[in-house]
Design an enzyme around this catalytic site. Structure first.
Site, mmCIF file in Angstrom:
data_model
loop_
_atom_site.group_PDB
_atom_site.id
_atom_site.type_symbol
_atom_site.label_atom_id
_atom_site.label_comp_id
_atom_site.label_asym_id
_atom_site.label_seq_id
_atom_site.Cartn_x
_atom_site.Cartn_y
_atom_site.Cartn_z
ATOM 1 N N GLU A 1 14.456 -78.147 -58.017
ATOM 2 C CA GLU A 1 15.055 -79.298 -57.338
ATOM 3 C C GLU A 1 15.579 -80.316 -58.352
ATOM 4 O OE1 GLU A 1 11.177 -80.314 -55.336
ATOM 5 O OE2 GLU A 1 11.604 -82.307 -56.078
ATOM 6 N N HIS B 1 11.919 -84.179 -51.100
ATOM 7 C CA HIS B 1 10.703 -84.590 -51.826
ATOM 8 C C HIS B 1 10.271 -86.020 -51.456
ATOM 9 C CE1 HIS B 1 8.256 -83.586 -55.700
ATOM 10 N NE2 HIS B 1 7.577 -84.401 -54.911
ATOM 11 N N ARG C 1 4.661 -78.107 -54.441
ATOM 12 C CA ARG C 1 5.660 -77.926 -55.493
ATOM 13 C C ARG C 1 6.503 -76.710 -55.110
ATOM 14 N NH1 ARG C 1 5.042 -82.329 -56.869
ATOM 15 N NH2 ARG C 1 4.266 -83.157 -58.836
ATOM 16 N N ARG D 1 -9.197 -71.710 -54.607
ATOM 17 C CA ARG D 1 -9.728 -70.813 -55.641
ATOM 18 C C ARG D 1 -11.233 -70.982 -55.833
ATOM 19 N NH1 ARG D 1 -5.595 -71.987 -60.239
ATOM 20 N NH2 ARG D 1 -5.482 -73.882 -59.018
ATOM 21 N N GLY E 1 -7.777 -79.569 -51.783
ATOM 22 C CA GLY E 1 -8.088 -80.786 -52.547
ATOM 23 C C GLY E 1 -7.928 -81.988 -51.639
ATOM 24 N N ARG E 2 -7.660 -83.137 -52.249
ATOM 25 C CA ARG E 2 -7.577 -84.382 -51.468
ATOM 26 C C ARG E 2 -6.536 -84.288 -50.353
ATOM 27 N NH1 ARG E 2 -7.440 -85.778 -56.682
ATOM 28 N NH2 ARG E 2 -9.117 -87.030 -57.536
ATOM 29 N N ILE E 3 -5.323 -83.818 -50.712
ATOM 30 C CA ILE E 3 -4.252 -83.819 -49.709
ATOM 31 C C ILE E 3 -4.512 -82.750 -48.643
ATOM 32 C CG2 ILE E 3 -1.754 -83.594 -49.331
ATOM 33 C CD1 ILE E 3 -1.380 -84.683 -52.221
ATOM 34 N N GLY F 1 7.299 -86.774 -50.058
ATOM 35 C CA GLY F 1 5.836 -86.824 -49.878
ATOM 36 C C GLY F 1 5.225 -88.206 -50.065
#
Ligand code: DGY
Length: 322
Positions: free
Chosen positions: A270, A288, A241, A181, A158-160, A290
């Protein structure tokens, strides 16, 4: 005209809180304490909108409680919505929005940072300096692995995922393979190869970096069976995640020397971290981070604001999750 009431479940960057406060009647979480489901549900029932975020549990009970009161829309601060029961939102006709795009670069940077840190043994080196145990330069001191020219396997294009591919290709001449997928036909301007399984991806990669959304469908998408196909010299990176990675399998692979290292920014359950992961060798563990830049977190707040403005002006918010 009375302003719609909006509830922010956590503290936001000041600029974003001020901006949303100018347009809506906002309730802030000034102490930034993590709220229980019941607290969020009660708030939703007396506000027109809630703006929850990662770590809040927005399940059926919260949605139903809000719906029976004044709750009309859930505008998430963050791109991932795996903490929100979307099916129940659909049932009650409560729209959900998120904040894509603005956190793509920041998250991709953390993936690259983890790759470099773990492959080049940055933490071990830093520790030697701080503990005053560095004996000086010598030809076999803390040798790591080159990132440049290696093969990067991306799970979730996807975008990231695409941004990580771009940065990895342009900065480090990495070869890019990916698993997604659905079929991805996008031309990124350099060669990328889609493979048909995570196992195949592992077989071909020196680094595997995960960028798919969380949720039931991607739970442990990188599992023991796939990890068994990695080379001993390979690394696992996760900024997506915690649920998408089988941490037990990562621990086993690390402790038996079956992979070279792991760089993680997210964890199952977490902020409590599996003790095995904490004690595993050759890891870089971040909390976390990001999207954690001033620019990004402010933009995320502005996106929530734009989505809510659109909704309360009876137009379709730009970032509708459904
Ligand atoms: C997101 O947007 O889903 C992030 O993980 C929160 O920073």
């Amino acid at each position: 005209m009375t302003k719609p009431k909006v509830f922010l479940t956590r503290k936001w960057p000041r600029k974003a809180e001020e901006a949303i406060g100018e347009i809506f009647d906002v309730t802030l979480n000034k102490n930034d304490v993590r709220l229980s489901k019941l607290e969020i549900a009660k708030a939703f029932a007396v506000h027109d909108a809630i703006a929850p975020t990662f770590g809040d549990v927005i399940d059926k009970s919260v949605i139903e409680y809000g719906f029976k009161g004044q709750g009309k829309i859930i505008s998430n601060f963050g791109v991932g919505v795996d903490h929100i029961d979307i099916e129940t939102c659909k049932k009650f006709n409560i729209p959900v929005t998120n904040t894509p795009d603005v956190l793509t670069d920041a998250t991709a940077e953390i993936s690259i940072l983890l790759m470099l840190m773990v492959a080049r043994r940055a933490l071990e080196g830093e520790k030697q300096i701080r503990e005053n145990i560095w004996s000086g330069w010598h030809p076999t001191h803390l040798m790591g692995s080159l990132v440049n020219g290696k093969t990067l396997g991306i799970i979730g294009m996807g975008r990231i995922g695409q941004e990580v591919a771009k940065k990895a290709f342009h900065a480090f001449k990495m070869k890019i393979v990916f698993y997604n997928r659905s079929k991805i036909k996008k031309d990124l301007g350099f060669p990328i190869k889609q493979v048909s399984s995570v196992t195949e991806l592992c077989r071909e990669s020196d680094f595997v970096s995960i960028h798919c959304p969380g949720g039931k469908e991607t739970f442990n998408i990188l599992n023991a069976e796939a990890i068994a196909n990695l080379k001993k010299s390979s690394f696992i990176i996760n900024t997506a995640r915690g649920d998408v990675l089988d941490e037990e399998a990562v621990f086993n692979a690390l402790s038996k020397g079956l992979i070279a290292g792991a760089g993680l920014d997210v964890y199952k359950g977490e902020p409590i971290i599996n003790k095995k992961i904490l004690n595993a060798p050759n890891t870089v563990l971040l909390p976390h981070l990001g999207s954690a830049t001033y620019e990004t977190r402010t933009s995320m707040g502005m996106k929530v604001l734009d989505n809510l403005k659109a909704f309360f002006n009876n137009t379709k918010p730009i970032d509708m999750v459904y």
